[in-house]
Scaffold this motif. Sequence first.
Motif, short mmCIF file in Angstrom:
data_model
loop_
_atom_site.label_atom_id
_atom_site.label_comp_id
_atom_site.label_asym_id
_atom_site.label_seq_id
_atom_site.Cartn_x
_atom_site.Cartn_y
_atom_site.Cartn_z
N ARG B 11 -6.70 12.94 -6.48
CA ARG B 11 -6.57 11.87 -5.47
C ARG B 11 -7.45 10.70 -5.86
NH1 ARG B 11 -8.45 16.26 -2.94
NH2 ARG B 11 -6.78 16.47 -1.44
N GLU B 20 0.78 2.18 -3.23
CA GLU B 20 1.93 3.06 -2.96
C GLU B 20 1.79 3.69 -1.58
OE1 GLU B 20 2.43 6.28 -5.78
OE2 GLU B 20 3.76 7.32 -4.39
N THR B 24 4.19 3.14 1.71
CA THR B 24 4.81 4.28 2.39
C THR B 24 4.45 4.27 3.87
OG1 THR B 24 4.58 5.54 0.34
CG2 THR B 24 5.02 6.80 2.33
N ALA B 27 6.49 1.64 5.59
CA ALA B 27 7.90 2.06 5.72
C ALA B 27 8.06 3.05 6.87
CB ALA B 27 8.38 2.67 4.40
N LEU B 28 7.10 3.97 7.01
CA LEU B 28 7.15 4.93 8.13
C LEU B 28 7.01 4.20 9.46
CD1 LEU B 28 5.04 7.85 6.62
CD2 LEU B 28 7.44 7.97 7.29
N PHE B 33 7.47 5.48 13.37
CA PHE B 33 6.40 6.46 13.43
C PHE B 33 5.07 5.77 13.68
CE2 PHE B 33 9.53 8.62 10.68
CZ PHE B 33 9.66 9.80 11.38
N GLU B 34 4.18 6.47 14.40
CA GLU B 34 2.82 5.95 14.58
C GLU B 34 1.87 6.82 13.78
OE1 GLU B 34 1.69 5.44 18.68
OE2 GLU B 34 3.56 4.37 19.09
N LEU B 35 1.13 6.20 12.86
CA LEU B 35 0.16 6.99 12.09
C LEU B 35 -1.09 6.17 11.87
CD1 LEU B 35 1.50 7.17 8.41
CD2 LEU B 35 2.78 6.05 10.20
N GLU B 36 -2.22 6.87 11.78
CA GLU B 36 -3.50 6.19 11.60
C GLU B 36 -3.70 5.80 10.15
OE1 GLU B 36 -5.47 5.65 14.33
OE2 GLU B 36 -3.73 6.50 15.35
N ASP B 37 -3.35 6.72 9.24
CA ASP B 37 -3.62 6.48 7.83
C ASP B 37 -2.74 7.40 7.00
OD1 ASP B 37 -4.81 5.28 5.66
OD2 ASP B 37 -6.55 6.61 5.64
N LEU B 38 -2.51 7.02 5.75
CA LEU B 38 -1.76 7.87 4.83
C LEU B 38 -2.39 7.77 3.45
CD1 LEU B 38 2.07 8.24 4.57
CD2 LEU B 38 0.76 7.76 2.52
N ARG B 39 -2.67 8.92 2.85
CA ARG B 39 -3.19 8.95 1.48
C ARG B 39 -2.21 9.73 0.62
NH1 ARG B 39 -6.62 9.91 5.20
NH2 ARG B 39 -6.27 12.16 5.09
N SER B 40 -2.05 9.29 -0.62
CA SER B 40 -1.18 10.04 -1.51
C SER B 40 -2.02 10.67 -2.61
CB SER B 40 -0.10 9.14 -2.09
OG SER B 40 -0.67 8.17 -2.92
N ALA B 41 -1.52 11.78 -3.14
CA ALA B 41 -2.22 12.48 -4.21
C ALA B 41 -1.18 13.09 -5.13
CB ALA B 41 -3.14 13.56 -3.64
#
Lengths: 83, 83
Positions: B11, B20, B24, B27-28, B33-41
């Motif tokens: 990560r 990226e 993402t 786009a969500l 959609f409701e989200l606080e944060d998104l991390r990709s790995a």
Amino acid sequence: MTAYTATVTVRLKGGVLDPEAETTKQALERLGFELEDLRSADRFEVDLEADDAGAAEAQATEMADRLLANPTIHDYDVEVTEA
Amino acid sequence: MTAYTATVTVRLKGGVLDPEAETTKQALERLGFELEDLRSADRFEVDLEADDAGAAEAQATEMADRLLANPTIHDYDVEVTEA
């Protein structure tokens, strides 16, 4: 509402070619490592608020179905932990 | 020698920009959609043979150090299970 982290792991279905993984495997072999196989997957960690873990998992599953995974070529699994 | 599967999760370090993941997340949100944060790995599942779980973990750690992760921008962890 409680804060949860949903981890969505998206991998290629069996039988779908994965040239990135094949290249990585060959590069490791050129460095002298011995390995039987290598598979790559994408992992998304989504922080979200939900009433309970079940609701968080349902939201993350819908995210995977609608955007994160392509059902033609991908399988995914969802894991939820309290943040 | 026993067959093991080593899972290497790579990560980005905190503070390293992840366009990226940001794309993402947006786009969500556009999908409602409701989200606080998104991390990709990135996740690599490596099948290998080793004398014991410790040796398998050492091999996978060396693979991460030498190829799978870039120490300037990445953290990684290694998990070993018997295949």
